[in-house]
Design an enzyme around this catalytic site. Structure first.
Site, PDB file in Angstrom:
ATOM      1  N   GLY A  16       2.140  -1.274 -12.357  1.00  0.00           N
ATOM      2  CA  GLY A  16       2.323   0.079 -11.802  1.00  0.00           C
ATOM      3  C   GLY A  16       3.399   0.072 -10.720  1.00  0.00           C
ATOM      4  O   GLY A  16       3.387  -0.804  -9.855  1.00  0.00           O
ATOM      5  N   ARG A  26      16.294  -4.721  -3.358  1.00  0.00           N
ATOM      6  CA  ARG A  26      17.548  -4.754  -2.583  1.00  0.00           C
ATOM      7  C   ARG A  26      17.550  -5.934  -1.604  1.00  0.00           C
ATOM      8  O   ARG A  26      18.540  -6.660  -1.484  1.00  0.00           O
ATOM      9  CB  ARG A  26      17.715  -3.445  -1.815  1.00  0.00           C
ATOM     10  CG  ARG A  26      18.842  -3.502  -0.801  1.00  0.00           C
ATOM     11  CD  ARG A  26      18.800  -2.294   0.121  1.00  0.00           C
ATOM     12  NE  ARG A  26      19.822  -2.383   1.140  1.00  0.00           N
ATOM     13  CZ  ARG A  26      19.593  -2.794   2.390  1.00  0.00           C
ATOM     14  NH1 ARG A  26      18.369  -3.183   2.759  1.00  0.00           N
ATOM     15  NH2 ARG A  26      20.571  -2.839   3.260  1.00  0.00           N
ATOM     16  N   ARG A  77       3.952  -2.774 -18.545  1.00  0.00           N
ATOM     17  CA  ARG A  77       2.815  -3.698 -18.666  1.00  0.00           C
ATOM     18  C   ARG A  77       2.989  -4.352 -20.041  1.00  0.00           C
ATOM     19  O   ARG A  77       2.966  -3.662 -21.055  1.00  0.00           O
ATOM     20  CB  ARG A  77       1.487  -2.944 -18.588  1.00  0.00           C
ATOM     21  CG  ARG A  77       1.311  -2.148 -17.274  1.00  0.00           C
ATOM     22  CD  ARG A  77      -0.121  -1.635 -17.149  1.00  0.00           C
ATOM     23  NE  ARG A  77      -0.251  -0.569 -16.163  1.00  0.00           N
ATOM     24  CZ  ARG A  77      -0.422  -0.771 -14.851  1.00  0.00           C
ATOM     25  NH1 ARG A  77      -0.444  -1.979 -14.361  1.00  0.00           N
ATOM     26  NH2 ARG A  77      -0.562   0.269 -14.041  1.00  0.00           N
ATOM     27  N   GLY A 107       1.563  -6.130  -8.800  1.00  0.00           N
ATOM     28  CA  GLY A 107       0.169  -6.270  -8.393  1.00  0.00           C
ATOM     29  C   GLY A 107      -0.458  -7.534  -8.964  1.00  0.00           C
ATOM     30  O   GLY A 107       0.253  -8.453  -9.392  1.00  0.00           O
ATOM     31  N   ASP A 108      -1.786  -7.554  -9.010  1.00  0.00           N
ATOM     32  CA  ASP A 108      -2.459  -8.812  -9.397  1.00  0.00           C
ATOM     33  C   ASP A 108      -2.126  -9.273 -10.818  1.00  0.00           C
ATOM     34  O   ASP A 108      -1.909 -10.460 -11.048  1.00  0.00           O
ATOM     35  CB  ASP A 108      -3.974  -8.726  -9.160  1.00  0.00           C
ATOM     36  CG  ASP A 108      -4.617  -7.532  -9.842  1.00  0.00           C
ATOM     37  OD1 ASP A 108      -3.882  -6.701 -10.413  1.00  0.00           O
ATOM     38  OD2 ASP A 108      -5.852  -7.424  -9.812  1.00  0.00           O
ATOM     39  N   GLY A 109      -2.016  -8.338 -11.760  1.00  0.00           N
ATOM     40  CA  GLY A 109      -1.697  -8.707 -13.143  1.00  0.00           C
ATOM     41  C   GLY A 109      -0.312  -9.345 -13.219  1.00  0.00           C
ATOM     42  O   GLY A 109      -0.109 -10.353 -13.907  1.00  0.00           O
ATOM     43  N   THR A 131       2.133  -2.969  -4.883  1.00  0.00           N
ATOM     44  CA  THR A 131       1.127  -2.103  -5.506  1.00  0.00           C
ATOM     45  C   THR A 131       0.600  -1.121  -4.465  1.00  0.00           C
ATOM     46  O   THR A 131       0.428  -1.494  -3.303  1.00  0.00           O
ATOM     47  CB  THR A 131      -0.067  -2.920  -6.078  1.00  0.00           C
ATOM     48  OG1 THR A 131      -1.144  -2.022  -6.363  1.00  0.00           O
ATOM     49  CG2 THR A 131      -0.592  -3.977  -5.121  1.00  0.00           C
ATOM     50  N   ILE A 132       0.323   0.090  -4.905  1.00  0.00           N
ATOM     51  CA  ILE A 132      -0.237   1.052  -3.953  1.00  0.00           C
ATOM     52  C   ILE A 132      -1.692   0.712  -3.603  1.00  0.00           C
ATOM     53  O   ILE A 132      -2.232   1.233  -2.646  1.00  0.00           O
ATOM     54  CB  ILE A 132      -0.155   2.517  -4.480  1.00  0.00           C
ATOM     55  CG1 ILE A 132      -1.000   2.706  -5.748  1.00  0.00           C
ATOM     56  CG2 ILE A 132       1.286   2.943  -4.690  1.00  0.00           C
ATOM     57  CD1 ILE A 132      -1.240   4.177  -6.115  1.00  0.00           C
ATOM     58  N   ASP A 133      -2.317  -0.167  -4.397  1.00  0.00           N
ATOM     59  CA  ASP A 133      -3.768  -0.377  -4.266  1.00  0.00           C
ATOM     60  C   ASP A 133      -4.179  -1.211  -3.044  1.00  0.00           C
ATOM     61  O   ASP A 133      -5.348  -1.185  -2.657  1.00  0.00           O
ATOM     62  CB  ASP A 133      -4.327  -1.055  -5.532  1.00  0.00           C
ATOM     63  CG  ASP A 133      -4.099  -0.228  -6.781  1.00  0.00           C
ATOM     64  OD1 ASP A 133      -3.899   0.992  -6.660  1.00  0.00           O
ATOM     65  OD2 ASP A 133      -4.111  -0.808  -7.888  1.00  0.00           O
ATOM     66  N   ASP A 135      -4.779  -4.283  -2.893  1.00  0.00           N
ATOM     67  CA  ASP A 135      -5.918  -5.130  -3.256  1.00  0.00           C
ATOM     68  C   ASP A 135      -5.548  -6.606  -3.407  1.00  0.00           C
ATOM     69  O   ASP A 135      -6.218  -7.336  -4.142  1.00  0.00           O
ATOM     70  CB  ASP A 135      -6.572  -4.599  -4.549  1.00  0.00           C
ATOM     71  CG  ASP A 135      -5.587  -4.529  -5.698  1.00  0.00           C
ATOM     72  OD1 ASP A 135      -4.368  -4.698  -5.469  1.00  0.00           O
ATOM     73  OD2 ASP A 135      -6.024  -4.302  -6.837  1.00  0.00           O
ATOM     74  N   ARG A 160      -7.056  21.247   1.969  1.00  0.00           N
ATOM     75  CA  ARG A 160      -7.883  21.704   3.100  1.00  0.00           C
ATOM     76  C   ARG A 160      -7.624  23.189   3.392  1.00  0.00           C
ATOM     77  O   ARG A 160      -8.549  23.951   3.656  1.00  0.00           O
ATOM     78  CB  ARG A 160      -7.558  20.840   4.324  1.00  0.00           C
ATOM     79  CG  ARG A 160      -8.041  21.352   5.640  1.00  0.00           C
ATOM     80  CD  ARG A 160      -9.480  21.030   5.917  1.00  0.00           C
ATOM     81  NE  ARG A 160      -9.736  19.601   5.969  1.00  0.00           N
ATOM     82  CZ  ARG A 160     -10.967  19.067   5.896  1.00  0.00           C
ATOM     83  NH1 ARG A 160     -12.023  19.855   5.767  1.00  0.00           N
ATOM     84  NH2 ARG A 160     -11.146  17.777   5.957  1.00  0.00           N
ATOM     85  N   ARG A 177      -7.526   1.753  -8.376  1.00  0.00           N
ATOM     86  CA  ARG A 177      -8.164   0.939  -9.429  1.00  0.00           C
ATOM     87  C   ARG A 177      -9.597   0.594  -9.018  1.00  0.00           C
ATOM     88  O   ARG A 177     -10.401   1.504  -8.898  1.00  0.00           O
ATOM     89  CB  ARG A 177      -7.339  -0.319  -9.719  1.00  0.00           C
ATOM     90  CG  ARG A 177      -7.599  -0.866 -11.106  1.00  0.00           C
ATOM     91  CD  ARG A 177      -6.787  -2.094 -11.392  1.00  0.00           C
ATOM     92  NE  ARG A 177      -5.372  -1.810 -11.564  1.00  0.00           N
ATOM     93  CZ  ARG A 177      -4.820  -1.360 -12.690  1.00  0.00           C
ATOM     94  NH1 ARG A 177      -5.576  -1.151 -13.745  1.00  0.00           N
ATOM     95  NH2 ARG A 177      -3.537  -1.138 -12.786  1.00  0.00           N
ATOM     96  N   THR A 220     -17.964  25.268   6.941  1.00  0.00           N
ATOM     97  CA  THR A 220     -18.021  26.054   5.709  1.00  0.00           C
ATOM     98  C   THR A 220     -17.188  25.463   4.567  1.00  0.00           C
ATOM     99  O   THR A 220     -17.314  25.880   3.426  1.00  0.00           O
ATOM    100  CB  THR A 220     -17.540  27.491   5.973  1.00  0.00           C
ATOM    101  OG1 THR A 220     -16.250  27.427   6.555  1.00  0.00           O
ATOM    102  CG2 THR A 220     -18.511  28.235   6.878  1.00  0.00           C
ATOM    103  N   HIS A 258      -1.027  10.262 -10.459  1.00  0.00           N
ATOM    104  CA  HIS A 258       0.218   9.507 -10.301  1.00  0.00           C
ATOM    105  C   HIS A 258       1.149  10.033  -9.229  1.00  0.00           C
ATOM    106  O   HIS A 258       2.134   9.362  -8.907  1.00  0.00           O
ATOM    107  CB  HIS A 258       0.943   9.409 -11.641  1.00  0.00           C
ATOM    108  CG  HIS A 258       0.267   8.460 -12.582  1.00  0.00           C
ATOM    109  ND1 HIS A 258      -0.844   8.828 -13.314  1.00  0.00           N
ATOM    110  CD2 HIS A 258       0.497   7.161 -12.864  1.00  0.00           C
ATOM    111  CE1 HIS A 258      -1.245   7.791 -14.029  1.00  0.00           C
ATOM    112  NE2 HIS A 258      -0.452   6.767 -13.773  1.00  0.00           N
TER     113      HIS A 258
HETATM  114  O1  F6P Z   1      -2.315  -0.365  -9.786  1.00  0.00           O
HETATM  115  C1  F6P Z   1      -1.715   0.841  -9.467  1.00  0.00           C
HETATM  116  C2  F6P Z   1      -2.377   1.980 -10.185  1.00  0.00           C
HETATM  117  O2  F6P Z   1      -1.729   3.188  -9.833  1.00  0.00           O
HETATM  118  C3  F6P Z   1      -3.892   2.106  -9.956  1.00  0.00           C
HETATM  119  O3  F6P Z   1      -4.194   2.705  -8.718  1.00  0.00           O
HETATM  120  C4  F6P Z   1      -4.299   2.913 -11.150  1.00  0.00           C
HETATM  121  O4  F6P Z   1      -5.647   2.679 -11.474  1.00  0.00           O
HETATM  122  C5  F6P Z   1      -3.393   2.383 -12.235  1.00  0.00           C
HETATM  123  O5  F6P Z   1      -2.270   1.813 -11.583  1.00  0.00           O
HETATM  124  C6  F6P Z   1      -2.909   3.424 -13.217  1.00  0.00           C
HETATM  125  O6  F6P Z   1      -2.137   2.765 -14.175  1.00  0.00           O
HETATM  126  P1  F6P Z   1      -1.218   3.534 -15.234  1.00  0.00           P
HETATM  127  O7  F6P Z   1      -0.025   4.059 -14.520  1.00  0.00           O
HETATM  128  O8  F6P Z   1      -0.863   2.489 -16.222  1.00  0.00           O
HETATM  129  O9  F6P Z   1      -2.045   4.653 -15.779  1.00  0.00           O
END
Ligand code: F6P
Length: 328
Positions: A16, A26, A77, A107-109, A131-133, A135, A160, A177, A220, A258
């Site tokens: 991702g 860069r 991927r 990310g991890d993958g 990764t935005i996660d 993790d 809001r 994720r 409320t 996204h």
């Molecule tokens: O790992 C980044 C991420 O945006 C997760 O937060 C999310 O679960 C996943 O990728 C979504 O993946 P894709 O863009 O393949 O749907």
């Protein structure tokens, strides 16, 4: 000790995309030029490595990319890279271009791929946490996380406004994720009534009690943040369960999705990505292989990839406590 064998480094982004990936590419390329190395870009991640989408990068390729979201090298991927045949093709392509080291941003993958590739073919590789996660262990923050949190909070601010105008209860689902890092930050930063994350159980009954207490306190409108990977389901499922028990609440669901992955990187992500890009090249020069460069307490650290990807990084208990105190 300086490793004299590395002359050509290739950089790729995988999995991702995350804001700040361009800034990281860069920095890797600029640092490579600084140390008189030849730099290559692999387009579309491991898939592009298999398909030989490998190009030499010049200074002009990295002009005006730091401030842009996404990744100009593109990302993918790759199912084929998970196979031995796929990795063999990828290795042969690297050899064709005389590439002797890799920087993998993802990310991890994606880092798992780099680890496996290093083990099988001995290609020196350094990972950068992209990764935005947030993790990945071995770094306080991952590249893209801060921007994603800012994006989520800005979106929730808008929700809001309408929630307040209509006295509504909103369930807002954020990405992450299996991890609740974006959710907990978004919850604290947007004064959420509750934040549901995969790492902590929050029985529906407790959420109902909290909502009732807030109604009593003349609040409320309510925003409940739901992390996408929660065991009791996403925002839609939770909203349905609550609707059954509180039919008189006007409930809406928003899934941010996204949009959290896009946009110009924040200053914090630009600086993090830039520091780590330089650290990746300097790490390779100094013989640090099969590690991920990260920042802990504002210092660059190198952690074995095998450790960074374990999935054991935890949401800070204190953050969770703060979110709870401020939502009652
Ligand atoms: O790992 C980044 C991420 O945006 C997760 O937060 C999310 O679960 C996943 O990728 C979504 O993946 P894709 O863009 O393949 O749907």
């Amino acid at each position: 000790m300086e490793n004299k064998t590395i002359k050509r480094i290739a950089v790729l982004t995988s999995g991702g995309d995350a804001p700040g990936m361009n800034a990281a590419i860069r920095a890797v390329v600029r640092a490579g030029f600084y140390y008189n190395l030849e730099m290559f870009g692999i387009y579309r991640g491991y898939e592009g490595m298999i398909q030989n989408e490998i190009k030499k990068l010049e200074s002009k390729n990295i002009a005006h990319v730091l401030e842009r979201g996404g990744t100009f090298l593109k990302s993918a991927r790759s199912a084929e890279f998970r196979t031995e045949e796929g990795r063999k093709k990828a290795y042969d392509n690297l050899k064709k271009h005389g590439i002797d080291a890799l920087v993998v941003i993802g990310g991890d993958g994606s880092l798992t791929g780099a680890h496996l590739f290093y083990k099988e073919y001995g290609i020196p590789a350094i990972g950068l946490p992209g990764t935005i996660d947030n993790d990945l262990a071995g770094t306080d923050l991952t590249i893209g996380f801060d921007t994603a949190c800012n994006t989520a909070i800005q979106a929730i601010d808008k929700i809001r406004d309408t929630a307040t105008s209509h006295d509504r209860l909103f369930f807002v689902e954020v990405m992450g994720r299996d991890a609740g890092f974006i959710a907990i930050n978004a919850g604290i930063g947007s004064a959420a009534a509750a934040t549901l994350i995969p790492e902590k159980k929050m029985p529906i009954e407790r959420l109902i009690e909290r909502l009732k207490a807030r109604t009593k306190a003349m609040k409320t409108s309510n925003i409940v943040i739901v992390a996408e990977g929660g065991k009791s389901g996403g925002a839609t499922e939770i909203a349905e369960k609550i609707k059954k028990q509180l039919p008189y609440y006007d409930i809406k669901v928003t899934i941010l999705g996204h949009l959290q992955r896009g946009g110009a990187p924040s200053s914090s992500d630009r600086v993090l990505a830039s520091k780590l890009g330089v650290a990746a090249v300097e790490g390779l020069i100094h013989g640090k292989y099969d590690v991920m460069a990260g920042v802990i307490n504002n210092k660059v650290v190198y952690t074995p990839i095998a450790k960074a990807i374990l999935g054991d990084k935890e949401v800070d208990e204190d953050d969770f406590r703060v979110a709870k105190i401020l939502s009652t």
